[in-house]
Design a protein around this motif. Structure first.
Motif, PDB file in Angstrom:
ATOM      1  N   SER A 318       0.822  -1.209   0.000  1.00 26.40           N
ATOM      2  CA  SER A 318       0.000   0.000   0.000  1.00 26.40           C
ATOM      3  C   SER A 318       0.857   1.260   0.000  1.00 26.40           C
ATOM      4  N   LEU A 319       2.085   1.154   0.525  1.00 27.45           N
ATOM      5  CA  LEU A 319       2.985   2.307   0.571  1.00 27.45           C
ATOM      6  C   LEU A 319       3.803   2.456  -0.703  1.00 27.45           C
ATOM      7  N   PHE A 320       4.317   1.326  -1.225  1.00 28.86           N
ATOM      8  CA  PHE A 320       5.335   1.395  -2.269  1.00 28.86           C
ATOM      9  C   PHE A 320       4.967   0.713  -3.588  1.00 28.86           C
ATOM     10  N   GLY A 321       3.971  -0.176  -3.583  1.00 29.87           N
ATOM     11  CA  GLY A 321       3.662  -0.951  -4.773  1.00 29.87           C
ATOM     12  C   GLY A 321       4.329  -2.315  -4.729  1.00 29.87           C
ATOM     13  N   VAL A 322       3.764  -3.278  -5.472  1.00 31.08           N
ATOM     14  CA  VAL A 322       4.222  -4.667  -5.403  1.00 31.08           C
ATOM     15  C   VAL A 322       5.681  -4.821  -5.820  1.00 31.08           C
ATOM     16  N   ASP A 323       6.044  -4.300  -6.974  1.00 27.70           N
ATOM     17  CA  ASP A 323       7.398  -4.538  -7.480  1.00 27.70           C
ATOM     18  C   ASP A 323       8.462  -3.854  -6.626  1.00 27.70           C
ATOM     19  N   ALA A 324       8.152  -2.702  -6.080  1.00 31.64           N
ATOM     20  CA  ALA A 324       9.117  -2.036  -5.199  1.00 31.64           C
ATOM     21  C   ALA A 324       9.358  -2.875  -3.953  1.00 31.64           C
ATOM     22  N   VAL A 325       8.310  -3.502  -3.415  1.00 28.32           N
ATOM     23  CA  VAL A 325       8.470  -4.351  -2.236  1.00 28.32           C
ATOM     24  C   VAL A 325       9.231  -5.621  -2.598  1.00 28.32           C
ATOM     25  N   ARG A 326       8.921  -6.218  -3.753  1.00 26.34           N
ATOM     26  CA  ARG A 326       9.692  -7.381  -4.206  1.00 26.34           C
ATOM     27  C   ARG A 326      11.170  -7.012  -4.329  1.00 26.34           C
ATOM     28  N   PHE A 327      11.436  -5.844  -4.881  1.00 27.92           N
ATOM     29  CA  PHE A 327      12.816  -5.393  -5.041  1.00 27.92           C
ATOM     30  C   PHE A 327      13.515  -5.293  -3.688  1.00 27.92           C
ATOM     31  N   MET A 346      14.356   1.564   2.877  1.00 29.95           N
ATOM     32  CA  MET A 346      13.457   1.259   1.764  1.00 29.95           C
ATOM     33  C   MET A 346      13.202   2.501   0.914  1.00 29.95           C
ATOM     34  N   ILE A 347      12.928   3.614   1.562  1.00 28.49           N
ATOM     35  CA  ILE A 347      12.684   4.855   0.819  1.00 28.49           C
ATOM     36  C   ILE A 347      13.916   5.234   0.010  1.00 28.49           C
ATOM     37  N   ASP A 348      15.087   5.125   0.614  1.00 30.53           N
ATOM     38  CA  ASP A 348      16.331   5.482  -0.073  1.00 30.53           C
ATOM     39  C   ASP A 348      16.585   4.588  -1.281  1.00 30.53           C
ATOM     40  N   ARG A 349      16.390   3.274  -1.102  1.00 27.13           N
ATOM     41  CA  ARG A 349      16.620   2.332  -2.210  1.00 27.13           C
ATOM     42  C   ARG A 349      15.642   2.584  -3.360  1.00 27.13           C
ATOM     43  N   ILE A 350      14.389   2.794  -3.041  1.00 28.69           N
ATOM     44  CA  ILE A 350      13.394   3.010  -4.094  1.00 28.69           C
ATOM     45  C   ILE A 350      13.703   4.291  -4.856  1.00 28.69           C
ATOM     46  N   ASN A 351      14.067   5.340  -4.137  1.00 25.85           N
ATOM     47  CA  ASN A 351      14.378   6.605  -4.806  1.00 25.85           C
ATOM     48  C   ASN A 351      15.638   6.515  -5.655  1.00 25.85           C
ATOM     49  N   SER A 352      16.678   5.901  -5.125  1.00 27.04           N
ATOM     50  CA  SER A 352      17.953   5.888  -5.842  1.00 27.04           C
ATOM     51  C   SER A 352      17.997   4.829  -6.929  1.00 27.04           C
ATOM     52  N   ASP A 353      17.638   3.585  -6.587  1.00 20.89           N
ATOM     53  CA  ASP A 353      17.796   2.485  -7.540  1.00 20.89           C
ATOM     54  C   ASP A 353      16.649   2.380  -8.544  1.00 20.89           C
ATOM     55  N   LEU A 354      15.429   2.582  -8.069  1.00 23.03           N
ATOM     56  CA  LEU A 354      14.265   2.392  -8.946  1.00 23.03           C
ATOM     57  C   LEU A 354      13.819   3.682  -9.634  1.00 23.03           C
TER      58      LEU A 354
END
Length: 646
Positions: A318-327, A346-354
């Motif tokens: 609900s916060l990040f989406g399915v694929d972001a959580v899988r990542f 988690m926030i840092d990884r999603i912002n930087s890597d994804l």
């Protein structure tokens, strides 16, 4: 694509004691990534998971919830399946150990072991961990006498039981492990099993219980239920249609032995000692590999509801989406060490890597193709040396990802794909398409640069199918290409020319605002805390043995006086049929006058340790009920003082 043969992968079936947190769900996502990659590369994959639904802990939780064990496991199994499904897991079979076929086969397996002399009846005396459903000798416990796996209390247990002659097969298993170095992975798990359990001498295993009833009964001795690990481990073959009478299904003949059992490191012993010995006794081949993965931790601590540090998969989605959580789950888990996650990470990884790396590359490349060529793909082959470096990076990524996946190093494989996106971003800086676009004479060179980028993105998109399947589909659809299989990325340049890419590139991963996310996290944590508080209000369930410890007796109140130091307390003298009355301090003053208490026949806990209340000793406790306004003592009429309540 060529058929590379079959591949059967299983996870440890989830124990139905409650809703699973991401530490539990991580395993199924890891298995899913492996299964998807094997399918991608040409294997005929069978992927099985499920729920382990029997045992004493389940029976007691059901009683505490006021439902039958079957009603309880139906609910929890559904919750587990929902958490798996929300993560887009592509399992082929979800088995439940309450499935009738499984239960019947487990009974057959147990009977066969007994009839061939592998099982005998005896008496178990030792330490038992109800949390793990596991038996331990005192030497195997921690220094403070706790379970060596989960850290919970253990208790001595004595009961009639059947035992499996593990020692009969131990030398054969040791030889097998030593001759098959990849059977137990990582290496540290193999050494632990050999040095801590097998070589010091394997004890016979207790394989039945009589102290509870929620399990598969032994068909020739129904007061016994089959030990949960015999029951649970058999799912790997019963889920394929194994039949202990020799009439196994074609599915079983096709897929067994399993290529991989993926399990948590805390249950390696059961899967690499007990399970192989069971298979040896059945005359069936052993699984090719058992991988004991590490734990996914919140900060530095293992997730548990009692510790209050759980994170649930559906909340993260609900916060990040399915694929972001899988990542996050797949990328943050090292091969052999525990992984650590926090919301900040988690926030840092999603912002930087994804968002910055993957998403930005795809969006800016598609946007440039649309801006400069109206989305029409061409490749004039106006090449320069820097192009060959990119092409080599693409080819290397395909090869190295495959090598890492052969070793089950999933996090490393994902990092290789991220590195390719980074290399593409560097290629843009090196070639400067915006500068080429200003020179009409560089149109061919610009088209080649963008083609190379689109082809690299296509290759990465195909590889991402195993890990971020929804994102991979979006990338490949945006390219409008039909070349989306694994064979198409074995050589660079398979993206068609003359096609038109999407003219509305989708933002794959938006950058997250930390304050906004953490505000939502606060709401989630408040909900979890409230749920935990409600649960904590419920009294812990007791066993018959616990109840038998109480000495409940009828007592007659002889006198009642006000406590000298507390207005709400009375000091009672209670006749329990003993030489002299007991002195008991009780908080009845708000609801009774002394005269209303004297002469009542009440129920007293007679073996409660003495306790001093405001300077007055109390030797017992009377039973009473309480609501918001008043207290009422439990009265018993017609029984003499000292009569035991049972």
């Amino acid at each position: 694509m060529s058929d590379k043969g079959k591949y059967y992968i299983t996870t440890a079936i989830a124990y139905t004691s409650g809703k699973p947190h991401i530490g539990n769900v991580y395993e199924i996502v890891l298995a899913d990534a492996i299964a998807r990659y094997k399918r991608l590369t040409g294997y005929d994959v069978r992927f099985q998971t499920g729920t382990d639904e029997h045992g004493q802990k389940v029976e007691e939780k059901a009683k505490a919830a006021g439902v039958t064990p079957k009603e309880f496991v139906d609910k929890v199994s559904g919750e587990i399946k929902e958490q798996f499904d929300v993560m887009n897991v592509s399992y082929d079979k979800f088995i439940r150990t309450t499935d009738p076929y499984h239960e019947k086969q487990v009974q057959k397996i147990f009977r066969r072991f007994y009839e061939q002399g592998d099982i005998y009846k005896g008496k178990y005396e030792g330490m038992y961990c109800q949390e793990c459903e596991a038996f331990y000798t005192k030497s195997q416990l921690t220094a403070d006498g706790k379970c060596p796996v989960c850290g919970h209390d253990v208790k001595p247990m004595e009961e009639e039981a059947y035992f499996f002659k593990m020692s009969k097969y131990a030398p054969r298993l040791i030889k097998y492990i030593e001759e098959h170095p990849d059977f137990i992975q990582p290496e540290s798990r193999k050494n632990e099993m050999l040095n801590n359990f097998l070589k010091p001498g394997l004890q016979d295993l207790c394989v039945s219980r009589t102290s509870f009833s929620w399990g598969i009964p032994v068909d020739f001795d129904p007061k016994h239920v089959i030990y949960v690990w015999i029951d649970a481990l058999s799912n790997y073959i019963t889920g394929l249609g194994y039949d202990a009478d020799g009439n196994s299904s074609e599915l079983y003949k096709k897929y067994w032995p399993a290529d991989l059992h993926l399990i948590g490191k805390d249950i390696v012993r059961f899967h690499t000692i007990y399970w192989p010995i069971m298979l040896m006794a059945l005359g069936e081949p052993l699984p090719k590999q058992v991988f004991g993965h590490p734990w996914l931790l919140t900060g530095d601590a293992k997730m548990s509801k009692s510790a209050g540090n759980v994170i649930y998969a559906d909340d993260l989605v609900s916060l990040f989406g399915v694929d972001a959580v899988r990542f996050i789950m797949l990328h943050e888990m090292p091969f052999a060490q525990d992984g650590h996650v926090t919301y900040d990470l988690m926030i840092d990884r999603i912002n930087s890597d994804l968002a910055n790396n993957l998403g930005n590359l795809v969006n800016r490349t598609l946007s440039m193709e649309n801006k400069y060529f109206n989305g029409l793909v061409s490749n004039p082959h106006d090449d320069e040396p820097v192009d060959e470096e990119l092409k080599q990076a693409v080819s290397d990524t395909v090869r190295l990802v495959n090598a890492k996946m052969d070793e089950l190093r999933v996090a490393d494989a994902i990092q290789l794909i991220l590195d390719l996106f980074s290399r593409c971003n560097k290629y843009i800086d090196e070639t400067m398409p915006w500068s080429l676009a200003k020179d009409p004479g560089k149109s061919g060179r610009l088209a080649t640069v963008l083609y190379n980028l689109l082809e690299a993105i296509r290759t990465a998109g195909v590889l991402l199918k195993a890990y971020l399947p929804d994102t991979a589909d979006k990338i490949l659809k945006s390219l409008n290409t039909v070349h989306t299989d694994y064979d198409s990325i074995q050589s660079f340049g398979q993206l068609e020319t003359g096609i038109t890419i999407t003219d509305h590139p989708e933002i794959l991963f938006a950058r997250l605002n930390e304050k906004e996310v953490m505000a939502k996290v606060d709401v989630i944590n408040a909900r979890i805390a409230k749920e935990r508080a409600v649960q904590a209000e419920k009294k812990q369930e007791v066993t018959v043995d616990d109840f038998d410890k109480l000495d409940l007796r009828v007592g007659r109140v002889v006198s009642c006086e006000h406590h000298p130091n507390a207005d709400k307390l009375y000091v009672l003298q209670v006749d329990l049929g003993e030489d002299k009355p007991r002195q008991i301090v009780s908080g009845l003053a708000s609801s009774y006058t002394p005269g209303q208490v004297i002469g009542k026949n009440i129920v007293v806990i007679a073996n409660l340790k003495p306790h001093v209340f405001r300077g007055v000793e109390s030797r017992g406790m009377l039973l009473a009920g309480k609501n918001d306004k008043e207290i009422a003592v439990v009265e018993v009429n017609g029984l003499k003082p000292g009569t035991k309540i049972c």
